[in-house]
Design a protein around this motif. Structure first.
Motif, PDB file in Angstrom:
ATOM      1  N   UNK A 128       0.842  -1.201   0.000  1.00 47.22           N
ATOM      2  CA  UNK A 128       0.000   0.000   0.000  1.00 47.22           C
ATOM      3  C   UNK A 128       0.878   1.254   0.000  1.00 47.22           C
ATOM      4  N   UNK A 129       1.917   1.266   0.810  1.00 47.25           N
ATOM      5  CA  UNK A 129       2.813   2.421   0.870  1.00 47.25           C
ATOM      6  C   UNK A 129       3.464   2.672  -0.482  1.00 47.25           C
ATOM      7  N   UNK A 130       3.878   1.619  -1.138  1.00 45.97           N
ATOM      8  CA  UNK A 130       4.495   1.748  -2.460  1.00 45.97           C
ATOM      9  C   UNK A 130       3.516   2.364  -3.459  1.00 45.97           C
ATOM     10  N   UNK A 131       2.279   1.898  -3.453  1.00 47.55           N
ATOM     11  CA  UNK A 131       1.271   2.441  -4.369  1.00 47.55           C
ATOM     12  C   UNK A 131       1.010   3.920  -4.098  1.00 47.55           C
ATOM     13  N   UNK A 132       0.906   4.276  -2.821  1.00 46.10           N
ATOM     14  CA  UNK A 132       0.651   5.672  -2.461  1.00 46.10           C
ATOM     15  C   UNK A 132       1.842   6.539  -2.855  1.00 46.10           C
ATOM     16  N   UNK A 133       3.048   6.071  -2.568  1.00 43.92           N
ATOM     17  CA  UNK A 133       4.241   6.834  -2.942  1.00 43.92           C
ATOM     18  C   UNK A 133       4.325   7.044  -4.444  1.00 43.92           C
ATOM     19  N   UNK A 134       4.011   6.010  -5.222  1.00 47.78           N
ATOM     20  CA  UNK A 134       4.016   6.145  -6.678  1.00 47.78           C
ATOM     21  C   UNK A 134       2.992   7.164  -7.144  1.00 47.78           C
ATOM     22  N   UNK A 135       1.810   7.129  -6.535  1.00 49.70           N
ATOM     23  CA  UNK A 135       0.766   8.075  -6.939  1.00 49.70           C
ATOM     24  C   UNK A 135       1.137   9.504  -6.547  1.00 49.70           C
ATOM     25  N   UNK A 136       1.753   9.685  -5.404  1.00 57.29           N
ATOM     26  CA  UNK A 136       2.196  11.026  -5.003  1.00 57.29           C
ATOM     27  C   UNK A 136       3.222  11.551  -6.000  1.00 57.29           C
ATOM     28  N   UNK A 137       4.158  10.703  -6.403  1.00 61.19           N
ATOM     29  CA  UNK A 137       5.164  11.109  -7.396  1.00 61.19           C
ATOM     30  C   UNK A 137       4.493  11.503  -8.710  1.00 61.19           C
ATOM     31  N   UNK A 138       3.526  10.682  -9.144  1.00 56.87           N
ATOM     32  CA  UNK A 138       2.798  11.001 -10.375  1.00 56.87           C
ATOM     33  C   UNK A 138       2.039  12.316 -10.237  1.00 56.87           C
ATOM     34  N   UNK A 139       1.395  12.516  -9.098  1.00 51.02           N
ATOM     35  CA  UNK A 139       0.629  13.750  -8.871  1.00 51.02           C
ATOM     36  C   UNK A 139       1.530  14.975  -8.895  1.00 51.02           C
ATOM     37  N   UNK A 140       2.706  14.856  -8.267  1.00 43.54           N
ATOM     38  CA  UNK A 140       3.642  15.982  -8.277  1.00 43.54           C
ATOM     39  C   UNK A 140       4.129  16.279  -9.689  1.00 43.54           C
ATOM     40  N   UNK A 141       4.352  15.226 -10.470  1.00 42.41           N
ATOM     41  CA  UNK A 141       4.760  15.412 -11.864  1.00 42.41           C
ATOM     42  C   UNK A 141       3.638  16.102 -12.643  1.00 42.41           C
ATOM     43  N   UNK A 142       2.406  15.650 -12.439  1.00 47.22           N
ATOM     44  CA  UNK A 142       1.263  16.262 -13.113  1.00 47.22           C
ATOM     45  C   UNK A 142       1.114  17.726 -12.715  1.00 47.22           C
ATOM     46  N   UNK A 143       1.299  18.017 -11.443  1.00 45.25           N
ATOM     47  CA  UNK A 143       1.204  19.394 -10.960  1.00 45.25           C
ATOM     48  C   UNK A 143       2.302  20.257 -11.578  1.00 45.25           C
ATOM     49  N   UNK A 144       3.486  19.719 -11.626  1.00 49.16           N
ATOM     50  CA  UNK A 144       4.618  20.437 -12.218  1.00 49.16           C
ATOM     51  C   UNK A 144       4.336  20.759 -13.689  1.00 49.16           C
ATOM     52  N   UNK A 145       3.801  19.776 -14.427  1.00 47.61           N
ATOM     53  CA  UNK A 145       3.456  20.002 -15.837  1.00 47.61           C
ATOM     54  C   UNK A 145       2.370  21.045 -15.986  1.00 47.61           C
ATOM     55  N   UNK A 146       1.384  21.024 -15.101  1.00 43.77           N
ATOM     56  CA  UNK A 146       0.295  21.992 -15.145  1.00 43.77           C
ATOM     57  C   UNK A 146       0.815  23.394 -14.879  1.00 43.77           C
ATOM     58  N   UNK A 147       1.661  23.528 -13.879  1.00 45.41           N
ATOM     59  CA  UNK A 147       2.215  24.850 -13.532  1.00 45.41           C
ATOM     60  C   UNK A 147       3.081  25.367 -14.677  1.00 45.41           C
ATOM     61  N   UNK A 148       3.815  24.484 -15.323  1.00 47.97           N
ATOM     62  CA  UNK A 148       4.669  24.902 -16.436  1.00 47.97           C
ATOM     63  C   UNK A 148       3.845  25.446 -17.584  1.00 47.97           C
ATOM     64  N   UNK A 149       2.632  24.925 -17.776  1.00 46.95           N
ATOM     65  CA  UNK A 149       1.767  25.390 -18.858  1.00 46.95           C
ATOM     66  C   UNK A 149       1.110  26.724 -18.543  1.00 46.95           C
ATOM     67  N   UNK A 150       0.990  27.074 -17.271  1.00 49.15           N
ATOM     68  CA  UNK A 150       0.321  28.314 -16.857  1.00 49.15           C
ATOM     69  C   UNK A 150       1.164  29.528 -17.239  1.00 49.15           C
ATOM     70  N   UNK A 151       2.457  29.420 -17.194  1.00 45.41           N
ATOM     71  CA  UNK A 151       3.368  30.554 -17.455  1.00 45.41           C
ATOM     72  C   UNK A 151       3.207  31.108 -18.791  1.00 45.41           C
TER      73      UNK A 151
END
Length: 154
Positions: free
Chosen positions: A131-154
């Protein structure tokens, strides 16, 4: 006689539908817009988060059910072993033999309890690690998605 499963929580999660929750989220915020933020991507991120929540809850539930079932089996085994030991001791006539058998039974019981404890600990650890591994993977994916979203806002 049918054997009942102790602590069957499957009905608890039967009505949980991540797609319905995502739809409610979409309906609630469908008219709102944030400049530069793609609402479809935001909804997709939330859908993935809800799917993770559901799958990890199901995995924890399955792990808990397996744990309870194994503990019940261990209890049945212990009762059978105690019954067999009591019969064996009852049939012994010599006090020295009884004492030696009692020591042997105590040693065996201690080793069995230690092995059972290790087995239970391993079952819990495996579920937690998964479960911890799955959550950690999803957090990493979410941070990547957030980073991509913020990069598009500029």
């Amino acid at each position: 006689m049918a054997q009942q499963k102790p602590f069957d929580f499957s009905n608890l999660f039967a009505s949980f539908d991540p797609q319905a929750i995502a739809k409610q989220f979409q309906d609630s915020f469908g008219g709102a817009s944030i400049p530069g933020i793609d609402p479809t991507k935001l909804l997709e991120t939330q859908r993935k988060n809800m799917e993770l929540l559901m799958s990890t809850n199901q995995e924890m539930l399955a792990g808990s059910q397996a744990l309870v079932q194994r503990q019940a089996n261990m209890l049945q085994e212990a009762i059978a072993e105690v019954t067999a030991a009591a019969q064996k001791l009852a049939n012994s006539g010599d006090a020295k033999d009884v004492s030696a058998q009692q020591v042997e039974l105590l040693q065996t019981a201690f080793e069995k309890a230690l092995a059972n404890s290790n087995e239970i600990s391993n079952m819990i650890r495996q579920t937690q690690e998964s479960v911890t591994s799955q959550v950690n993977n999803r957090i990493s994916e979410s941070l990547k998605e957030l980073k991509e979203t913020i990069a598009k806002v500029k």
